[in-house]
Write a protein that holds these residues in place. Structure first.
Motif, PDB file in Angstrom:
ATOM      1  N   ILE A 161       0.836  -1.215   0.000  1.00  0.00           N
ATOM      2  CA  ILE A 161       0.000   0.000   0.000  1.00  0.00           C
ATOM      3  C   ILE A 161       0.859   1.249   0.000  1.00  0.00           C
ATOM      4  CG2 ILE A 161      -1.541   1.360   1.475  1.00  0.00           C
ATOM      5  CD1 ILE A 161      -2.974  -1.266   2.154  1.00  0.00           C
ATOM      6  N   ALA A 164       2.502   1.894  -3.287  1.00  0.00           N
ATOM      7  CA  ALA A 164       1.524   2.401  -4.256  1.00  0.00           C
ATOM      8  C   ALA A 164       1.215   3.869  -3.996  1.00  0.00           C
ATOM      9  CB  ALA A 164       0.241   1.571  -4.182  1.00  0.00           C
ATOM     10  N   TYR A 165       0.891   4.182  -2.737  1.00  0.00           N
ATOM     11  CA  TYR A 165       0.387   5.531  -2.469  1.00  0.00           C
ATOM     12  C   TYR A 165       1.500   6.573  -2.432  1.00  0.00           C
ATOM     13  CZ  TYR A 165      -2.426   9.296  -0.598  1.00  0.00           C
ATOM     14  OH  TYR A 165      -3.078  10.492  -0.440  1.00  0.00           O
ATOM     15  N   PHE A 166       2.589   6.260  -1.714  1.00  0.00           N
ATOM     16  CA  PHE A 166       3.659   7.251  -1.557  1.00  0.00           C
ATOM     17  C   PHE A 166       4.718   7.143  -2.638  1.00  0.00           C
ATOM     18  CE2 PHE A 166       2.166   9.026   2.298  1.00  0.00           C
ATOM     19  CZ  PHE A 166       1.647   7.999   3.075  1.00  0.00           C
ATOM     20  N   ILE A 189      -2.963  -5.618  -1.793  1.00  0.00           N
ATOM     21  CA  ILE A 189      -3.566  -4.287  -1.798  1.00  0.00           C
ATOM     22  C   ILE A 189      -5.050  -4.385  -1.484  1.00  0.00           C
ATOM     23  CG2 ILE A 189      -4.251  -2.404  -3.342  1.00  0.00           C
ATOM     24  CD1 ILE A 189      -1.462  -2.409  -4.460  1.00  0.00           C
ATOM     25  N   MET A 193      -6.294  -2.801   2.034  1.00  0.00           N
ATOM     26  CA  MET A 193      -7.177  -1.632   2.121  1.00  0.00           C
ATOM     27  C   MET A 193      -8.415  -1.955   2.945  1.00  0.00           C
ATOM     28  SD  MET A 193      -5.887   1.052   0.840  1.00  0.00           S
ATOM     29  CE  MET A 193      -7.188   2.212   0.411  1.00  0.00           C
TER      30      MET A 193
ATOM     31  N   PRO B  17      -9.678  -0.905  -4.927  1.00  0.00           N
ATOM     32  CA  PRO B  17      -8.694  -0.421  -3.948  1.00  0.00           C
ATOM     33  C   PRO B  17      -7.414   0.077  -4.627  1.00  0.00           C
ATOM     34  CG  PRO B  17      -9.567  -2.558  -3.270  1.00  0.00           C
ATOM     35  CD  PRO B  17     -10.040  -2.322  -4.667  1.00  0.00           C
ATOM     36  N   ALA B  18      -6.954  -0.653  -5.644  1.00  0.00           N
ATOM     37  CA  ALA B  18      -5.739  -0.236  -6.328  1.00  0.00           C
ATOM     38  C   ALA B  18      -5.950   1.094  -7.041  1.00  0.00           C
ATOM     39  CB  ALA B  18      -5.301  -1.305  -7.327  1.00  0.00           C
ATOM     40  N   LEU B  21      -5.699   3.914  -4.705  1.00  0.00           N
ATOM     41  CA  LEU B  21      -4.321   4.186  -4.272  1.00  0.00           C
ATOM     42  C   LEU B  21      -3.465   4.731  -5.401  1.00  0.00           C
ATOM     43  CD1 LEU B  21      -3.382   1.044  -2.159  1.00  0.00           C
ATOM     44  CD2 LEU B  21      -3.645   3.376  -1.326  1.00  0.00           C
ATOM     45  N   GLY B  22      -3.986   4.687  -6.604  1.00  0.00           N
ATOM     46  CA  GLY B  22      -3.184   5.116  -7.741  1.00  0.00           C
ATOM     47  C   GLY B  22      -2.275   4.025  -8.264  1.00  0.00           C
ATOM     48  N   ALA B  23      -2.609   2.764  -7.925  1.00  0.00           N
ATOM     49  CA  ALA B  23      -1.750   1.653  -8.333  1.00  0.00           C
ATOM     50  C   ALA B  23      -2.286   0.895  -9.540  1.00  0.00           C
ATOM     51  CB  ALA B  23      -1.570   0.675  -7.172  1.00  0.00           C
ATOM     52  N   LEU B  49     -13.137   4.408  -0.724  1.00  0.00           N
ATOM     53  CA  LEU B  49     -11.737   3.971  -0.774  1.00  0.00           C
ATOM     54  C   LEU B  49     -10.802   5.153  -0.987  1.00  0.00           C
ATOM     55  CD1 LEU B  49     -12.197   0.735  -2.891  1.00  0.00           C
ATOM     56  CD2 LEU B  49     -11.191   0.815  -0.603  1.00  0.00           C
ATOM     57  N   ASP B  52     -10.355   6.771   2.203  1.00  0.00           N
ATOM     58  CA  ASP B  52      -9.406   6.030   3.037  1.00  0.00           C
ATOM     59  C   ASP B  52      -7.977   6.309   2.594  1.00  0.00           C
ATOM     60  OD1 ASP B  52     -11.530   3.044   3.139  1.00  0.00           O
ATOM     61  OD2 ASP B  52     -11.539   4.874   4.365  1.00  0.00           O
ATOM     62  N   LEU B  56      -4.325   8.121   4.439  1.00  0.00           N
ATOM     63  CA  LEU B  56      -2.886   7.851   4.355  1.00  0.00           C
ATOM     64  C   LEU B  56      -2.136   9.146   4.096  1.00  0.00           C
ATOM     65  CD1 LEU B  56      -2.519   4.683   2.090  1.00  0.00           C
ATOM     66  CD2 LEU B  56      -1.843   4.871   4.491  1.00  0.00           C
TER      67      LEU B  56
END
Lengths: 208, 274
Positions: A161, A164-166, A189, A193, B17-18, B21-23, B49, B52, B56
Motif C-alpha cells: 500500500i 503504491a500511495y507514496f 492491496i 485496504m 482499492p488499487a 491508491l493510484g496503483a 476507498l 481512506d 494515508l
C-alpha cells in the motif's frame, strides 16, 4: 474532520470558485501543513516539496468549481490533488528506479524515517500559519493516530500500500520491486485496504 | 460481485482499492472508469476507498516554511493577472477608447512578512491594464464593471476606494541574459505609485529565484521580493515611501527564498526616475 470544519471548508472552496483569493489563503492556512507534509513525504526535498504545494494550490484555484461535496470532503480532494502533484514531481525528478529513490519502507515492511526526521513538534507549529493552536494540535494528533493504524497492518500489505500511495508504483512495478507475482500484489492491496479501513475505524479517524 | 453492483459482466471489485491508491495500470483504470460510469454502488465504494487513501495522505503533517505562503498566493495572483491581461488585450482590439482612470486602492499595510509583495488580484488587474494602455486602449466603463465585480476583500484584506488615479506612463526596464525573453516595465501613476510588471518570466533554475530590487539615490538596494517560481507574470507594487525615492529597478538571480543583498549582476536594470 469535525462537521463544522467540513462546512467551513466547503464554504471557503465555494468562495475560491468565485475568485476569492483570501478564501484560498484561508484554505492554505488551514491545510498547508497537510499538503506540505504529504509532499515532503513523497518527494523528500524541501524545494521540490514547496513546488508541489504551489502546484497543488494552483490546481485547487483552477478546479474549485468542479468540487462535488457529495463525493468527498474538501480535505480528501486537496490531499488527492497534492498526492498526484507530488507523484508527478517524483517521476520528473527521478534518475533512479523509483523504489530506490523513495526511502519509505524496507521490504520487511518496517518504515525508514523520512528525510527530515520525526514529524514536527506540534507545539512549535502554527507560527507560520494563522491557525488556532488547538487546531494545530488536533491535526498532528490525528496524523499520529493514522500512522499508528497503518503500523498495525500486516507488513506485506503495508509495504504494498505504501509503495503504491507514496511511491506512485503500479501493481506490476510493485511486483517487480518486491520480486513477487502481480497477483500476489493485487491481493495484498485488496485485503490491505479492507483491513486498513477497519483499523482506521477503530482509531476513530474515518468520517470524523 | 459487490452487493448492489448491477453491471454483472465486468468485474472490477478487485481493482477498486488499487485505483483508489493510484496503483491501477492503464487498462485497469479504463475498466474501472467505464464501470463506475454506470454503477453507483461501485462508484460509492470507490469514493469511500479514495477517502481512506486520503487518510494515508494525512498521516504526515509538516509546517511549511513561512515564505511558502507568499509563493503560493503570488502564483494565484500571477495567474489572475495574466488572465486579465489577456482579456484586456482582447477587449481593446474591439473598442479603441483611451483609458484615463484607475481606482485607487486604500492605503493599508499588509501584516504579512514582506518577503514577497503579493499583488492583490484587483490591483494587479488594474495596473496591468495601465501598462496595456501604452499600446492599446480599453473602455473605461468595462474596467469599472470589472472593478465593481471584484471589489471584495483582496488577498491581504485591503479594499478598494473609488477615487481614480491616472496611469501616467511606463518606464521600460531593459532585460538581458537569461531574462532576455522577459519584458519588464515600471508603471508610474502619480508621485506615490510605482508598479513593476514583468512578463514572460522564464522559470529560474532549481534552487534559484528571480529577485527584484529598488535602488535609491544613495545606491542602497532594497528588496522588492522574489518572483513566484512558475508564474510567467509578476506584478510588484512598490511601497509608497519607496516609490517616491526609487532611482532604479534591478532583477537578479538569487537563491530560492531570496537574498538580503544582490549576490549576482542584474539581468534587468532600468532607470526609475520620471
Amino acid at each position: 474532520m469535525r462537521i463544522a470544519d467540513q462546512a467551513n471548508d466547503v464554504a471557503l472552496l465555494a468562495a475560491v470558485a468565485e475568485g476569492d483569493q483570501a478564501a484560498l489563503a484561508s484554505l492554505y492556512d488551514r491545510h498547508g501543513g497537510l499538503a506540505y507534509g504529504l509532499a515532503m513525504r513523497i518527494v523528500g526535498e524541501p524545494e521540490l516539496g514547496e513546488e508541489v504545494v504551489q502546484e497543488a494550490f494552483l490546481k485547487v484555484w483552477r478546479r474549485a468549481g468542479s468540487f462535488d461535496p457529495d463525493r468527498a470532503s474538501v480535505v480528501t480532494w486537496l490531499v488527492t490533488i497534492t498526492r498526484n502533484c507530488a507523484i508527478d514531481s517524483l517521476r520528473r525528478e527521478k534518475s533512479q528506479p523509483l523504489a530506490r529513490s523513495v526511502p519509505l519502507v524496507r521490504t520487511d515492511g518496517s518504515e525508514v524515517a523520512m528525510s527530515g526526521g520525526e514529524p514536527d513538534d506540534p507545539r512549535s507549529d502554527g507560527a507560520s500559519l494563522a491557525r488556532d493552536p488547538a487546531d494545530v494540535v488536533a491535526v498532528h494528533e490525528r496524523a499520529r493516530r493514522i500512522r499508528a493504524a497503518v503500523d498495525r497492518l500486516p507488513p506485506a500489505q503495508r509495504t504494498a500500500i505504501q509503495l503504491a500511495y507514496f511511491g506512485g508504483l503500479s501493481h506490476s512495478e510493485i511486483a517487480g520491486t518486491l520480486g513477487e507475482p502481480v497477483g500476489t500484489v493485487k491481493t495484498r492491496i485488496f485485503h490491505g485496504m479492507r483491513k486498513l479501513r477497519d483499523l482506521l475505524d477503530e482509531a476513530g479517524v474515518r468520517g470524523v | 460481485m459487490r452487493r448492489g453492483c448491477v453491471v454483472s459482466d465486468v468485474h472490477v471489485d478487485d481493482l477498486l482499492p488499487a485505483y483508489a491508491l493510484g496503483a491501477a495500470m492503464e487498462d485497469e483504470r479504463a475498466r474501472v472508469e467505464a464501470h463506475i460510469a454506470t454503477c453507483d454502488a461501485c462508484r460509492s465504494e470507490l469514493d469511500e476507498l479514495q477517502s481512506d487513501a486520503a487518510l494515508l495522505g494525512q498521516s504526515w503533517v509538516s509546517e511549511p516554511p513561512p515564505h511558502l505562503r507568499g509563493l503560493v498566493l503570488d502564483g494565484i495572483a500571477g495567474e489572475v493577472a495574466q488572465r486579465h491581461h489577456a482579456t484586456a488585450r482582447q477587449e481593446s482590439d474591439e473598442r479603441p477608447t483611451p483609458l484615463r482612470s484607475l481606482p485607487r486602492r486604500a492605503a493599508r499595510r499588509s501584516r504579512r512578512p514582506r518577503r514577497t509583495f503579493a499583488m492583490p488580484a484587483l490591483a494587479a488587474a488594474c495596473l496591468l491594464l495601465a501598462v496595456a494602455t501604452v499600446v492599446q486602449s480599453i473602455q473605461v466603463s468595462q474596467l469599472r464593471e470589472q472593478v465593481d465585480a471584484e471589489s471584495q476583500a483582496t488577498a491581504d484584506g485591503g479594499t478598494t476606494v473609488d477615487s481614480p488615479i491616472l496611469a501616467d506612463s511606463t518606464l521600460p526596464i531593459p532585460t538581458s541574459g537569461a531574462l532576455d525573453s522577459a519584458s519588464a516595465q515600471l508603471a508610474v501613476a502619480g508621485e506615490e505609485r510605482r508598479v513593476l510588471v514583468v512578463e514572460n518570466v522564464p522559470q529560474p533554475p532549481a534552487g534559484k529565484a528571480w529577485q527584484a530590487w529598488a535602488i535609491d539615490a544613495a545606491g542602497e538596494k532594497i528588496s522588492l521580493g522574489t518572483l513566484a517560481r512558475r508564474s510567467p507574470v509578476a506584478v510588484i507594487t512598490l511601497p509608497p515611501a519607496l516609490a517616491g525615492s526609487v532611482d532604479a529597478i534591478a532583477i537578479t538571480l538569487e537563491q530560492a527564498g531570496g537574498s538580503d543583498q544582490p549576490t549576482t549582476p542584474p539581468l534587468a536594470y532600468g532607470s526609475a526616475s520620471v
